[in-house]
Scaffold this motif. Structure first.
Motif, mmCIF file in Angstrom:
data_model
loop_
_atom_site.group_PDB
_atom_site.id
_atom_site.type_symbol
_atom_site.label_atom_id
_atom_site.label_comp_id
_atom_site.label_asym_id
_atom_site.label_seq_id
_atom_site.Cartn_x
_atom_site.Cartn_y
_atom_site.Cartn_z
ATOM 1 N N TYR A 155 0.831 -1.209 0.000
ATOM 2 C CA TYR A 155 0.000 0.000 0.000
ATOM 3 C C TYR A 155 0.866 1.260 0.000
ATOM 4 N N ASP A 156 2.014 1.200 0.674
ATOM 5 C CA ASP A 156 2.954 2.330 0.614
ATOM 6 C C ASP A 156 3.350 2.599 -0.825
ATOM 7 N N GLU A 157 3.693 1.529 -1.516
ATOM 8 C CA GLU A 157 4.165 1.670 -2.890
ATOM 9 C C GLU A 157 3.079 2.200 -3.806
ATOM 10 N N ALA A 158 1.854 1.739 -3.589
ATOM 11 C CA ALA A 158 0.743 2.224 -4.407
ATOM 12 C C ALA A 158 0.554 3.725 -4.228
ATOM 13 N N ASN A 159 0.759 4.209 -3.005
ATOM 14 C CA ASN A 159 0.640 5.647 -2.765
ATOM 15 C C ASN A 159 1.797 6.419 -3.365
ATOM 16 N N LEU A 160 2.990 5.801 -3.369
ATOM 17 C CA LEU A 160 4.136 6.468 -3.992
ATOM 18 C C LEU A 160 3.923 6.645 -5.489
ATOM 19 N N THR A 161 3.134 5.760 -6.085
ATOM 20 C CA THR A 161 2.882 5.838 -7.527
ATOM 21 C C THR A 161 1.530 6.482 -7.828
ATOM 22 N N ARG A 162 0.960 7.206 -6.832
ATOM 23 C CA ARG A 162 -0.380 7.758 -6.962
ATOM 24 C C ARG A 162 -0.538 8.596 -8.227
ATOM 25 N N ASN A 163 0.485 9.429 -8.561
ATOM 26 C CA ASN A 163 0.358 10.296 -9.734
ATOM 27 C C ASN A 163 0.292 9.496 -11.031
ATOM 28 N N GLU A 164 0.912 8.312 -11.028
ATOM 29 C CA GLU A 164 0.898 7.478 -12.221
ATOM 30 C C GLU A 164 -0.276 6.510 -12.195
ATOM 31 N N GLY A 165 -0.809 6.248 -11.011
ATOM 32 C CA GLY A 165 -1.969 5.377 -10.888
ATOM 33 C C GLY A 165 -1.821 4.330 -9.820
ATOM 34 N N VAL A 166 -2.673 4.421 -8.764
ATOM 35 C CA VAL A 166 -2.676 3.406 -7.720
ATOM 36 C C VAL A 166 -3.025 2.044 -8.313
ATOM 37 N N MET A 167 -3.968 2.026 -9.249
ATOM 38 C CA MET A 167 -4.430 0.767 -9.815
ATOM 39 C C MET A 167 -3.312 0.016 -10.542
ATOM 40 N N GLU A 168 -2.385 0.750 -11.185
ATOM 41 C CA GLU A 168 -1.268 0.075 -11.873
ATOM 42 C C GLU A 168 -0.471 -0.786 -10.909
ATOM 43 N N SER A 169 -0.189 -0.222 -9.730
ATOM 44 C CA SER A 169 0.578 -0.958 -8.732
ATOM 45 C C SER A 169 -0.201 -2.157 -8.207
ATOM 46 N N VAL A 170 -1.470 -1.928 -7.909
ATOM 47 C CA VAL A 170 -2.309 -2.987 -7.362
ATOM 48 C C VAL A 170 -2.432 -4.152 -8.342
ATOM 49 N N ILE A 171 -2.725 -3.857 -9.597
ATOM 50 C CA ILE A 171 -2.895 -4.910 -10.596
ATOM 51 C C ILE A 171 -1.595 -5.668 -10.820
ATOM 52 N N SER A 172 -0.473 -4.958 -10.818
ATOM 53 C CA SER A 172 0.814 -5.604 -11.041
ATOM 54 C C SER A 172 1.081 -6.689 -10.004
ATOM 55 N N TYR A 173 0.890 -6.346 -8.734
ATOM 56 C CA TYR A 173 1.136 -7.322 -7.682
ATOM 57 C C TYR A 173 0.063 -8.400 -7.640
ATOM 58 N N GLU A 174 -1.191 -8.038 -7.947
ATOM 59 C CA GLU A 174 -2.255 -9.034 -7.944
ATOM 60 C C GLU A 174 -2.036 -10.074 -9.050
ATOM 61 N N MET A 175 -1.473 -9.639 -10.173
ATOM 62 C CA MET A 175 -1.162 -10.576 -11.255
ATOM 63 C C MET A 175 -0.054 -11.535 -10.846
ATOM 64 N N ALA A 176 0.967 -11.010 -10.166
ATOM 65 C CA ALA A 176 2.045 -11.884 -9.684
ATOM 66 C C ALA A 176 1.506 -12.894 -8.676
ATOM 67 N N LEU A 177 0.602 -12.429 -7.803
ATOM 68 C CA LEU A 177 -0.017 -13.309 -6.814
ATOM 69 C C LEU A 177 -0.824 -14.407 -7.496
ATOM 70 N N ALA A 178 -1.624 -14.022 -8.498
ATOM 71 C CA ALA A 178 -2.457 -15.005 -9.213
ATOM 72 C C ALA A 178 -1.595 -16.045 -9.911
ATOM 73 N N LEU A 179 -0.520 -15.593 -10.542
ATOM 74 C CA LEU A 179 0.381 -16.513 -11.234
ATOM 75 C C LEU A 179 1.045 -17.465 -10.247
ATOM 76 N N GLY A 180 1.446 -16.950 -9.095
ATOM 77 C CA GLY A 180 2.050 -17.792 -8.065
ATOM 78 C C GLY A 180 1.090 -18.834 -7.526
ATOM 79 N N LYS A 181 -0.174 -18.420 -7.303
ATOM 80 C CA LYS A 181 -1.173 -19.364 -6.795
ATOM 81 C C LYS A 181 -1.457 -20.464 -7.812
ATOM 82 N N ALA A 182 -1.587 -20.075 -9.082
ATOM 83 C CA ALA A 182 -1.840 -21.074 -10.122
ATOM 84 C C ALA A 182 -0.680 -22.060 -10.215
#
Length: 405
Positions: free
Chosen positions: A329-356
Motif C-alpha cells: 500500500y505504501d508503494e501504491a501511494n508512492l505511484t499515486r500520480n501514475e496510478g494506484v491501480m497500476e501498482s495494485v494490478i501488477s502485484y495481484e497478477m504476480a499473486l495469481a500466477l504464483g497461486k496457479a
C-alpha cells in the motif's frame, strides 16, 4: 483507566482510520465471515460431494487462478471507469452465482464452467478495487496498524466461521450453508453505500498492465508476491489432508476456529512492529517461521497436531503478511500520480500466477505419487515450505514501473 485504554488502542490499533477505511473494515468483515464459513470445506466439497479426485480438485483451482491472471487488467479497467466501491458492489452477484453453481455441480458437470466464470469475474471486480481503495485512503503513519486492524476485525469474525460452517454442514448440509453465505454477501454491501464515491474515469490499457509485472524494476516485488503459491497450497491441499486426519467436519471446523483465535491475539503486535520497527526483519522472520511450519506438517498426528500446526502457520504467515501488504500500500501511494491501480494490478497478477503455479505443482506431485503413501503429502508440504523463499525477494521500498517510467 480511560487514558490507559486510549494509549492501548493507539499503540496497537489504527487510531485514526478514514471513513472510507472504516467502511472497508465493516464490509470485508461481513463478507469474510461468509466466505470463511465455506472456504475450509470448499475443496472437501469438490472432492467428496462433486466427485473430483484430489489432483483434479487442485487442478480446478490452478485453472481458476490462471484465468484470473489474464483477466485482472480487465478488472482494473472497469474499476477505473466505474470507481472502486461501485466495482466492489458489482462483484457480489458473481460470488453468489459461484456458490449456487457449486451446489449444482453434482447435478451437471457443465456448472463447472459457470462456476469458474463467475468466481473469476468476482475476483477481478473485487480485489483490485479493494486494494486500490485501501491504498488510496489508508494513512502512511499507521498503515501497518490499519492492515493488522483489518486482519484482526475480520479475524475475530472469521474465528467463528469454520466452527459455524462445520456445525451447519453436520446438521443441515452444504446447501443451507451456501445459502446463508449468499445472504451475508448481500448484507456486506450495505457499508459501501454509506459514503458517496467521487472519482474521475481514467483509461487503463490492457497490454501495458500485462507487461508491467515483468519489467525489470518490478521483478523483485513480483517474485515476492509469486510466493503466494504456498498460500494456495494451504487453502486447498491442507484442508484435504486434515479431512483425512479428522473426518468429522464439525470437529474440524472447531479446531481451525480455535487456531484462528490464537492467531488474532498476535496480529496487533505485528502491526505495531511493522509501523515502528524494521519491516524487513519482521517479514524475514515470518517467512522463516512459515517455512518451518510447512516442514513440520508431515509429523502432524490427530486433532491436537492439526491445531498446533495450523496455529503456528497462521501466526507465522501474518508475521510476513502484515509488512508485505503494508509495503504494497505504501508503494501504491508512492505511484499515486501514475496510478494506484497500476501498482495494485501488477502485484495481484504476480499473486495469481504464483497461486496457479503452486497449486498446479502440488497437483502434479499428488497425481504422480500414490496418495496412499504418506510421502506424497510430505512432498507437497516440503514444496510449500520451499515456496515461501519467494517472499524474501520483497524489496524494502520497491516501485512499480508504469509506461511513463
Amino acid at each position: 483507566m480511560n487514558s490507559s485504554l486510549t494509549h492501548y488502542v493507539e499503540h496497537y490499533f489504527a487510531p485514526h482510520p478514514s471513513q472510507q477505511v472504516r467502511e472497508l473494515f465493516v464490509s470485508k468483515t461481513i463478507q469474510d465471515f461468509a466466505t470463511h464459513a465455506i472456504m475450509l470445506f470448499e475443496p472437501i466439497y469438490l472432492h467428496v460431494v462433486v466427485g473430483f479426485t484430489i489432483p483434479q480438485t487442485l487442478t480446478f483451482y490452478a485453472a481458476l487462478y490462471a484465468i484470473y491472471f489474464f483477466f485482472l487488467p480487465v478488472g482494473g479497467r472497469i474499476s477505473r471507469k466505474r470507481g472502486n466501491e461501485r466495482t466492489m458492489l458489482l462483484s457480489s452477484p458473481f460470488l453468489i452465482i459461484w456458490y449456487l453453481a457449486l451446489l449444482a455441480m453434482p447435478l451437471d458437470r457443465a456448472y463447472i464452467a459457470i462456476a469458474l466464470i463467475a468466481i473469476v469475474i468476482q475476483k477481478i471486480l473485487y480485489w483490485p478495487s479493494y486494494h486500490a481503495d485501501f491504498a488510496a485512503w489508508s494513512g502512511r503513519a499507521e498503515r501497518g496498524r490499519e492492515v493488522s486492524t483489518s486482519i484482526v476485525l475480520t479475524g475475530v469474525a472469521t474465528t467463528l466461521a469454520p466452527a459455524f460452517g462445520g456445525f451447519v454442514i453436520a446438521y443441515y448440509g452444504f446447501k443451507t450453508l451456501f445459502l446463508l453465505a449468499c445472504a451475508l454477501i448481500l448484507l456486506s454491501n450495505v457499508p459501501l453505500l454509506k459514503t458517496p464515491e467521487f472519482f474521475v474515469p481514467q483509461p487503463f490499457p490492457y497490454w501495458a498492465a500485462m507487461k508491467r509485472p515483468f519489467k525489470r524494476a518490478n521483478w523483485a516485488g513480483s517474485v515476492a508476491f509469486f510466493g503466494h503459491g504456498e498460500d494456495m497450497i494451504a487453502a486447498v491441499a491442507w484442508p484435504l489432508f486434515i479431512a483425512i486426519v479428522i473426518p468429522d467436519l464439525g470437529a474440524l471446523g472447531v479446531i481451525v476456529s480455535v487456531a484462528m483465535l490464537v492467531n488474532v491475539a498476535v496480529i496487533l503486535y505485528v502491526g505495531r512492529l511493522t509501523d515502528e520497527g524494521d519491516r524487513t526483519a519482521v517479514l524475514r522472520s515470518g517467512t522463516y517461521y512459515t517455512a518451518a511450519a510447512w516442514l513440520l506438517r508431515p509429523f502432524t498426528l490427530g486433532g491436537f497436531g492439526v491445531f498446533m500446526m495450523d496455529s503456528f502457520y497462521r501466526v507465522s504467515k501474518n508475521m510476513f503478511g502484515v509488512p508485505l501488504y503494508a509495503g504494497r500500500y505504501d508503494e501504491a501511494n508512492l505511484t499515486r500520480n501514475e496510478g494506484v491501480m497500476e501498482s495494485v494490478i501488477s502485484y495481484e497478477m504476480a499473486l495469481a500466477l504464483g497461486k496457479a503455479a503452486g497449486v498446479a505443482a502440488a497437483a502434479a506431485i499428488l497425481a504422480w505419487w500414490p496418495l496412499k503413501t504418506p510421502d506424497a503429502w510430505s512432498a507437497v508440504f516440503v514444496l510449500a515450505g520451499l515456496w515461501t523463499a519467494f517472499y524474501l525477494f520483497m524489496p524494502g521500498r520497491a516501485r512499480v514501473v508504469t509506461e511513463n517510467a
